[in-house]
Design a protein around this motif. Structure first.
Motif, PDB file in Angstrom:
ATOM      1  N   ASN A 493     -38.372  16.412  51.840  1.00 38.50           N
ATOM      2  CA  ASN A 493     -38.287  17.204  51.440  1.00 38.50           C
ATOM      3  C   ASN A 493     -37.602  17.338  52.321  1.00 38.50           C
ATOM      4  OD1 ASN A 493     -38.966  19.874  51.282  1.00 38.50           O
ATOM      5  ND2 ASN A 493     -40.288  19.801  52.879  1.00 38.50           N
ATOM      6  N   LEU A 494     -37.167  17.356  53.629  1.00 40.21           N
ATOM      7  CA  LEU A 494     -36.145  17.317  54.734  1.00 40.21           C
ATOM      8  C   LEU A 494     -34.542  16.763  54.549  1.00 40.21           C
ATOM      9  CD1 LEU A 494     -37.914  16.419  57.966  1.00 40.21           C
ATOM     10  CD2 LEU A 494     -37.751  18.543  57.229  1.00 40.21           C
ATOM     11  N   ALA A 495     -34.816  15.500  53.417  1.00 34.94           N
ATOM     12  CA  ALA A 495     -33.424  15.304  53.422  1.00 34.94           C
ATOM     13  C   ALA A 495     -32.590  16.523  52.309  1.00 34.94           C
ATOM     14  CB  ALA A 495     -33.429  14.276  52.809  1.00 34.94           C
ATOM     15  N   VAL A 496     -33.328  16.738  51.513  1.00 33.79           N
ATOM     16  CA  VAL A 496     -33.228  17.132  49.905  1.00 33.79           C
ATOM     17  C   VAL A 496     -32.366  19.050  50.880  1.00 33.79           C
ATOM     18  CG1 VAL A 496     -33.994  18.952  48.100  1.00 33.79           C
ATOM     19  CG2 VAL A 496     -34.182  15.773  48.514  1.00 33.79           C
ATOM     20  N   ASN A 497     -33.494  19.619  51.579  1.00 33.88           N
ATOM     21  CA  ASN A 497     -33.250  20.564  52.115  1.00 33.88           C
ATOM     22  C   ASN A 497     -31.811  20.604  52.694  1.00 33.88           C
ATOM     23  OD1 ASN A 497     -35.616  22.099  51.388  1.00 33.88           O
ATOM     24  ND2 ASN A 497     -36.401  22.034  53.565  1.00 33.88           N
ATOM     25  N   GLY A 498     -31.301  19.245  53.655  1.00 30.05           N
ATOM     26  CA  GLY A 498     -30.498  19.141  54.091  1.00 30.05           C
ATOM     27  C   GLY A 498     -29.063  18.958  53.254  1.00 30.05           C
ATOM     28  N   ILE A 499     -29.371  18.664  52.122  1.00 28.64           N
ATOM     29  CA  ILE A 499     -28.482  18.969  50.669  1.00 28.64           C
ATOM     30  C   ILE A 499     -28.039  19.849  50.160  1.00 28.64           C
ATOM     31  CG2 ILE A 499     -27.589  17.846  48.835  1.00 28.64           C
ATOM     32  CD1 ILE A 499     -29.036  14.985  49.596  1.00 28.64           C
ATOM     33  N   GLU A 500     -28.907  20.449  50.001  1.00 30.93           N
ATOM     34  CA  GLU A 500     -29.397  22.047  49.207  1.00 30.93           C
ATOM     35  C   GLU A 500     -28.290  22.972  50.486  1.00 30.93           C
ATOM     36  OE1 GLU A 500     -33.007  22.916  48.073  1.00 30.93           O
ATOM     37  OE2 GLU A 500     -32.988  21.609  46.330  1.00 30.93           O
ATOM     38  N   ALA A 501     -28.963  22.875  51.697  1.00 36.25           N
ATOM     39  CA  ALA A 501     -27.964  23.546  52.280  1.00 36.25           C
ATOM     40  C   ALA A 501     -26.667  22.948  52.938  1.00 36.25           C
ATOM     41  CB  ALA A 501     -28.624  23.950  54.024  1.00 36.25           C
TER      42      ALA A 501
END
Length: 604
Positions: A493-501
């Motif tokens: 979840n934290l990694a995907v949030n970083g990529i999508e940001a």
């Protein structure tokens, strides 16, 4: 005298000579024995007799004057001899007086030099011995004694203390002189000079002893005052060390400011909190030290100064030397007198950053608890209609698809309805996960291995978005106890949030390191970062900055990590942007911690 005699007898001799000539001529003259010659002779004889008488009188008077002058000269010579003799006596007296004056000057000089030593002497017993010895030396006594009050001599209470100088064994005291010693306005003792015989110059000796006694009184006062001052300084130094020890050892920070808000005292707790020693901050303005706006700090302290009796705590955000913010709970007390009678402030500062964070976590847990209770009651009521809507949309789409392109738009609409129903169902499932707090299956988890698997899972999505993945894993991270699936969900979840940001690409750094007895797993992106006004809401349910997000991912991640006994911290990587989420997990999980945390939550 001989010249005076010639001057007196010369006229008489001339007259006699003239008369003799006259008589001789008259005898030889032809007219001799005439009456007029006889008258002339008589007159001449009378004149000669008168002149002779006058000269006799003058000679007698001059002789008498000469005799008187001789007597006066004789007397003057006698007076002169007496004056010479008296001058010799005066000279002898002057020499003797000068000798005595020199002796007195030497004695007084000795007394003056000795008095300087007396006044400079701080040890009272040594001072008394010096006074006694100086009195014996100056007075020329056979021996001297000094009797002082026991309390003044530092011997407590009791009989007077007697100190002697000189040989007293077998010595007799036929004659003695005594003078009192006055100390602090009272008779404190007596100085006595003992003589084996009667001495001359008693008045001088008495005067010298009086001078010594006056100096001795002043010196004893100074010595006593010095002892009292030394004792007071010792007590003050002990009190200072005690107070400094208390200030250093108290578990809260203490800072003392002067009226201009400059640091005067800075204890150990503040040195550790702000990573600045006392030497580095002394004399500096507190606003410069704590990284806070000076006007704001002055306003807070000024409010305290208006009410000196107010001890209301105030929470102020301060920064240490690295720029890290600390929430300090300040209790400000205005004082009217510091060093030099200046006004100032005494501030007790307690770092409540962790307490505030725990309070926010408790509020977050309370919100999640309330949400869970709500969801648990509503999920079934919502899930059934969503299921019916999804099934009906699917059936309707199939039937409309049989009629060809005529109802293609309706088929697409039915598909949208079905997809949104499925999305709503996913939201409900996430809410149900919140409400139920899925059961944990603890086991040994390799943080390094789990982080590498997470990187493999998101590699494709990162490549599509133009994001570079960077792994920075330390080699000293042991395994932890936790639920692997739930931790993987958090990491993803934290990694995907970083990529999508990072919509225009960037770099995502996934790092793992050991911090004492905890493991830190951080996800740092190069996106726009978290707005400061939203920093406190990022873990709230339904908070999201994505158009298609549910806002439950971070809230669910926070709940999972909290049940693992860890924390999640969110901040910006730098001033230029970039968000950083750090997961802190204990290396050795404490059994029963979950139940302890549950019981600490309100309402549990």
């Amino acid at each position: 005298m001989k010249d005076n005699g010639l001057r007196l007898w010369a006229p008489a001799a001339v007259v006699v000579a003239m008369a003799a000539v006259w008589l001789a001529l008259s005898r030889m003259s032809p007219v001799a024995h005439r009456w007029w010659t006889i008258v002339g002779d008589v007159l001449l004889l009378i004149a000669i007799a008168a002149l002779s008488a006058l000269h006799v009188i003058i000679i007698a008077r001059r002789t008498r004057e000469a005799r008187i002058a001789a007597d006066r000269v004789s007397r003057l010579e006698m007076v002169t001899r007496e004056l010479v003799d008296h001058e010799a006596m005066i000279r002898d007296d002057l020499v003797h007086g000068q000798r005595e004056l020199n002796e007195r000057i030497v004695r007084l000089s000795g007394i003056l030099d000795a008095s300087r030593d007396l006044v400079a002497t701080r040890d009272l017993h040594d001072l008394l011995e010096r006074i006694t010895d100086m009195a014996r030396s100056v007075a020329g006594a056979d021996w001297t004694s000094l009797t002082v009050d026991a309390s003044l001599a530092g011997a407590g209470t009791g009989e007077a203390v007697v100190i002697t100088a000189g040989t007293t064994e077998g010595a007799s005291s036929l004659f003695r002189l005594s003078t009192p010693i006055v100390c602090f306005g009272q008779a404190a003792g007596q100085l006595t000079a003992h003589f084996a015989g009667v001495r001359s110059g008693t008045s001088d000796v008495t005067h010298l002893l009086a001078i010594i006694s006056s100096y001795a009184g002043v010196a004893m006062e100074n010595a006593r005052l010095y002892q009292d001052l030394s004792s007071a300084n010792s007590r003050l130094e002990a009190a200072r060390r005690y107070s400094e020890g208390l200030i250093e050892e108290v578990p809260v920070g203490i800072v003392v400011l002067d009226r201009d808000y400059h640091v005067m005292t800075w204890n150990r707790v503040l040195s550790e909190t702000f990573q600045m020693s006392e030497k580095e901050v002394l004399g500096r303005h507190l606003a410069d030290v704590a990284g806070v706006n000076a006007e704001k700090l002055v306003r807070v302290l000024a409010d305290a100064a208006e009410d000196p009796h107010s001890m209301s705590p105030r929470n102020v955000s301060l920064a240490d030397i690295d720029g890290d913010r600390h929430i300090m709970r300040l209790v400000v007390s205005a004082v009217e007198s510091l060093v030099g009678n200046d006004e100032g402030f005494i501030i007790m500062a307690e770092d409540v950053t962790e307490r505030v964070r725990l309070g926010e976590q408790l509020k977050q847990a309370e919100r999640l608890k309330t949400l869970g209770e709500f969801v648990a009651g509503m999920v079934h009521e919502i899930n059934n209609p969503i299921g019916i809507i999804s099934a009906c949309a699917e059936v309707l789409g199939r039937k409309l698809a049989r009629h060809g392109d005529q109802f293609r738009e309706c088929v697409n609409t039915a598909k949208i309805i079905e997809d949104e129903a499925i999305r709503c169902s996913a939201i409900v499932r996430n809410l149900l996960s919140f409400a139920r707090e899925a059961e944990m299956n603890p086991g040994e988890v390799s943080v390094a291995g789990l982080l590498r698997e997470t990187a493999q899972f998101i590699q494709g999505k990162a490549s599509e978005c133009g994001v570079e993945l960077v792994l920075d894993i330390a080699g000293d991270i042991p395994t932890i106890i936790g639920d692997r699936d739930q931790l993987e969900q958090v990491f993803l979840n934290l990694a995907v949030n970083g990529i999508e940001a990072m919509k225009e690409g960037g770099r995502l750094c996934m790092a793992a390191a050991r911090l004492g007895n905890r493991a830190e797993i951080s996800f740092t992106d190069t996106g726009p970062g978290i707005p400061p006004q939203d920093m406190s809401r990022v873990f709230n349910p339904f908070y999201t900055t994505k158009s298609s997000g549910t806002g439950l991912g971070l809230a669910l991640s926070w709940s999972i990590i909290e049940r693992h006994g860890g924390t999640i911290e969110a901040d910006n990587a730098s001033k230029d942007g970039g968000a950083r989420f750090a997961v802190l997990l204990p290396l050795q999980r404490n059994a029963g911690r979950e139940e302890t945390i549950r019981s600490a939550l309100p309402g549990q």
